[in-house]
Enzyme design. Structure first.
Site, short mmCIF file in Angstrom:
data_model
loop_
_atom_site.label_atom_id
_atom_site.label_comp_id
_atom_site.label_asym_id
_atom_site.label_seq_id
_atom_site.Cartn_x
_atom_site.Cartn_y
_atom_site.Cartn_z
NE ARG A 133 -10.91 -9.87 -1.85
CZ ARG A 133 -11.31 -9.01 -2.78
NH1 ARG A 133 -11.66 -9.44 -3.98
NH2 ARG A 133 -11.34 -7.71 -2.53
CE LYS A 156 -3.96 -1.80 2.66
NZ LYS A 156 -4.98 -1.65 1.62
N1 BES Z 1 -8.16 -3.77 4.43
C1 BES Z 1 -8.30 -3.39 3.09
C2 BES Z 1 -9.60 -2.64 2.81
C3 BES Z 1 -9.72 -1.26 3.38
C4 BES Z 1 -9.40 -0.16 2.62
C5 BES Z 1 -10.22 -1.07 4.65
C6 BES Z 1 -9.56 1.11 3.15
C7 BES Z 1 -10.36 0.20 5.18
C8 BES Z 1 -10.04 1.29 4.42
C9 BES Z 1 -8.30 -4.63 2.20
O1 BES Z 1 -7.51 -5.67 2.64
C10 BES Z 1 -7.77 -4.21 0.88
O2 BES Z 1 -6.64 -3.81 0.81
N2 BES Z 1 -8.59 -4.31 -0.15
C11 BES Z 1 -8.20 -3.91 -1.45
C12 BES Z 1 -8.75 -4.93 -2.41
C13 BES Z 1 -8.28 -4.73 -3.82
C14 BES Z 1 -6.81 -5.05 -3.93
C15 BES Z 1 -9.10 -5.60 -4.71
C16 BES Z 1 -8.78 -2.54 -1.74
O3 BES Z 1 -9.92 -2.29 -1.36
O4 BES Z 1 -8.07 -1.72 -2.31
MN MN Z 2 -5.51 -5.47 2.02
#
Ligand code: BES
Ligand code: MN
Ligand code: ZN
Length: 500
Positions: free
Chosen positions: A353, A279
Site C-alpha cells: 500500500r 515474515k
Molecule cells: N505481499 C503481502 C500479501 C500476501 C500475503 C500476498 C500472502 C500473497 C500471499 C503483503 O505485502 C503483506 O505482507 N501484507 C500483510 C499486511 C499486514 C501486515 C497488515 C499481510 O497480509 O499479512
Molecule cells: Mn508485505
C-alpha cells in the site's frame, strides 16, 4: 505458439491431431465426414451410447483415409445452452495436453459443430486456451542432453489451427485471443523469475523491451526522480534494500489526444521479506510473486500496444524489494507520501500500500477516466475468498460492476467487498495522518481504504489478487505456479471501455 485459422471441411485438414468439440445436441449427419475418415469409430460409439457429447466424453480415432487428420479426438462439451468461454478455454487447454502426451508438435481444434449460433467469444477463448496451455518456464534449467527424453521437457506444441465454419469474426477473434494470451504468458514469465533475476532494475529493463515490442512510450523513474517527486512512501520501502526502486510508466496513445486515459496500476514488489516486521521462513519463497500485479499490467500493455487498441491507456508499475538492512524503515517510523499525507508505518510488511500510494497519487494527477489497480496486497484476502476469486473494491459502483463482468468474461472472476467509511477509523494514527495497518479485522478492506486516500476523485477500482495470481490450479490451460491473473481481466475491461 503459432496460430492459424481454417474454414475448410475438417476432414480435409492435414494435422497430426484434430480435437473436435462436440455438443450433446450432436448431429451425426454433420460429423459423418470425420467419422468416415476414422473408419466409423464415431458411429459405433454413438450408437452404443458410449459417446453422447457429454462434458468430458472423449473418443479417439485414427485415420483410415488417405488424407485428413491423422488422429481425431472427439471431445464432448455438454449442452450448447451451457457452453461458456471458460469451457471452450478449458477444452482447448485439454487439447494441448493431449498433443503433449502424444508428443505431437501441432494440432487442430475444431469448433465447426457448435451449432448455428457460434459466439465469437468462443473463437477468442479457444485461441486463449491454446496459447496459455503452451506456456512453460524453462529459462533457468539445463535442457536434457540431445536425443534423451525427460518428463520435464515434453516436446513443445509449436503451432495450432483453429477450425470453424466460415465466419467474418473468426480471424479477428483469434487474433485478439492470441494477443491477450501472449500478454498473459509474458506476465507469467515475469512472475516465475525469482527475486535475484527479476529485480526492480530488471523489471524496468523488461518494460523497455515490452515498450519496444509493442510500440509504447516508456519512462522509468529511479530513486533520484522519486526523490524529486516527493515519493517518500515508495522510497521508505526501498531504503531497506541494496536494489534501487523503479517506477515504470508505459503509455499507449491509441485514442483521441484529448481523451482522458485509462490507467492500470500494478504492485511490482519483486521480493517481500516483510522488512523489519520480517515474515516467517515457511513459504517465503512465494513472495517472489509479490510483483504479480505489476506483471499483469506489463503483459496487458504489451497486448494493448500490439493490438493497437483505440484508447489512451497508461500502465504504471511501482517496483521495489521489501528487505531489511541497517537503513530499513522501522515500525513506528513516519514517512511522507507524495500526496502530502504522513504515514505511520506500524508494520513494515504492509509495504504494498505504501508503494501503491505514491503511484496512485502520481497517476491521479493525469485526471484519468478511471484507474484500476491490482496487487497481491493482503493475506486476509486469501482467507476471505481463497484461490478462486480476486477481491474487488472501489469508489465507483459502475466501475466495480465493469471490472466484475470483465473478470467473468476472462475466466478470472472477482467478488466485491464493501468500502464503507466506518472501516477508515481503523487507520487513525496518534502521530501521523494515517497508519499503514488497520489491525486484523477486515484486513483487505482497510488496505483498500488506505489506497483510496491517494486516488483523489478519480473513479477507481482495486483488485486484491493475493489468492489468485499464483498457486495450484486445476485449470487445464494452466500449470501450477504463476498464472498471470488478472491480465486478461484488465484487457477485457479496457476493451469494453473502448468498444473495440
Ligand atoms: N505481499 C503481502 C500479501 C500476501 C500475503 C500476498 C500472502 C500473497 C500471499 C503483503 O505485502 C503483506 O505482507 N501484507 C500483510 C499486511 C499486514 C501486515 C497488515 C499481510 O497480509 O499479512
Ligand atoms: Mn508485505
Ligand atoms: Zn507484499
Amino acid at each position: 505458439m503459432r496460430l492459424e485459422t481454417s474454414t475448410g471441411a475438417p476432414e480435409q485438414v492435414g494435422t497430426p491431431l484434430m480435437v473436435v468439440l462436440v455438443p450433446s445436441e450432436l448431429d451425426f449427419e454433420e460429423l459423418a465426414g470425420l467419422s468416415r475418415t476414422t473408419g466409423g469409430v464415431l458411429s459405433e460409439a454413438v450408437s452404443s451410447g458410449d459417446f453422447q457429447g457429454r462434458e468430458r466424453d472423449r473418443l479417439l480415432g485414427y485415420r483410415r483415409a488417405s488424407r485428413g487428420p491423422e488422429r481425431v479426438m472427439f471431445a464432448g462439451v455438454g449442452p450448447l445452452s451451457g457452453l461458456t468461454g471458460e469451457k471452450v478455454r478449458a477444452a482447448a487447454g485439454r487439447a494441448v495436453r493431449s498433443a503433449e502426451a502424444a508428443r505431437l508438435g501441432s494440432l487442430a481444434l475444431c469448433l465447426s459443430y457448435l451449432g448455428p449460433e457460434v459466439d465469437p467469444r468462443w473463437f477468442q477463448a479457444a485461441a486463449e486456451g491454446l496459447v496459455l496451455a503452451s506456456w512453460r518456464f524453462d529459462e533457468l534449467r539445463s535442457p536434457p542432453a540431445a536425443g534423451t527424453e525427460s518428463e520435464d521437457w515434453p516436446p513443445r506444441v509449436e503451432s495450432a489451427v483453429v477450425v470453424a465454419a466460415p465466419s467474418r469474426e473468426l480471424d479477428p477473434a483469434v487474433e485478439v485471443g492470441q494477443a491477450f494470451a501472449a500478454g498473459e504468458n509474458r506476465a507469467r514469465t515475469l512472475q516465475a523469475r525469482p527475486g535475484n533475476v527479476a529485480t526492480p532494475t530488471q523489471l524496468g529493463a523488461e518494460a523497455v523491451r515490452i515498450a519496444d515490442e509493442a510500440g509504447l512510450r516508456i519512462e522509468v523513474l529511479g530513486p533520484a526522480e522519486m526523490e524529486a517527486e516527493g515519493m517518500g512512501a515508495l522510497l521508505s520501502v526501498a531504503q531497506g534494500s541494496d536494489e534501487e526502486p523503479r517506477l515504470i510508466v508505459l503509455r499507449h496513445d491509441g485514442g483521441d489526444p484529448a481523451a482522458p486515459p485509462l490507467v492500470l496500476v500494478g504492485k511490482g514488489l519483486t521480493f517481500d521479506a516483510g522488512g523489519i516486521s520480517i515474515k516467517p521462513a515457511k513459504g517465503m519463497e512465494d513472495m517472489k510473486y509479490d510483483m504479480s500485479g505489476g506483471a499483469a499490467v506489463l503483459g496487458a500493455m504489451l497486448a494493448i500496444g500490439r493490438l493497437g487498441i483505440p484508447a489512451n491507456v497508461i500502465g504504471v508499475v511501482p517496483s521495489s524489494e521489501n528487505l531489511l538492512n541497517g537503513s530499513a524503515t522501522k515500525p513506528g517510523d513516519v514517512v511522507f507520501s507524495r500526496a502530502g499525507k504522513s504515514i505511520e508505518v506500524i508494520n513494515t510488511d504492509a509495504e504494498g500500500r505504501l508503494i501503491l500510494a505514491d503511484a496512485l497519487d502520481y497517476a491521479a494527477e493525469w485526471n484519468p477516466a478511471a484507474i484500476v489497480d491490482c496487487a497481491t496486497l493482503t493475506g486476509a484476502c486469501v482467507i476471505a475468498l481463497g484461490h478462486h476469486r480476486s477481491a474487488v473494491l472501489g469508489s465507483d459502483e459502475d466501475l466495480v460492476a465493469e471490472v466484475r463482468s470483465a473478470g467473468d468474461r476472462a475466466g478470472q472472476p472477482c467478488w466485491p467487498l464493501p468500502l464503507d467509511d466506518q472501516y477508515r477509523k481503523q487507520l487513525k494514527s496518534d502521530v501521523a495522518d494515517l497508519k499503514n495497518v488497520g489491525g486484523r479485522p477486515a484486513g483487505t478492506i482497510t488496505a483498500a481504504c488506505f489506497l483510496s486516500e491517494f486516488v483523489g476523485g478519480v473513479p477507481w477500482a482495486h483488485l486484491d489478487i493475493a489468492g489468485t495470481a499464483y498457486g495450484k490450479t486445476k485449470k487445464p490451460y494452466l500449470k501450477d505456479g504463476p498464472n498471470g491473473t488478472p491480465c486478461r481481466l484488465l484487457l477485457e475491461w479496457v476493451r469494453a471501455r473502448t468498444g473495440f
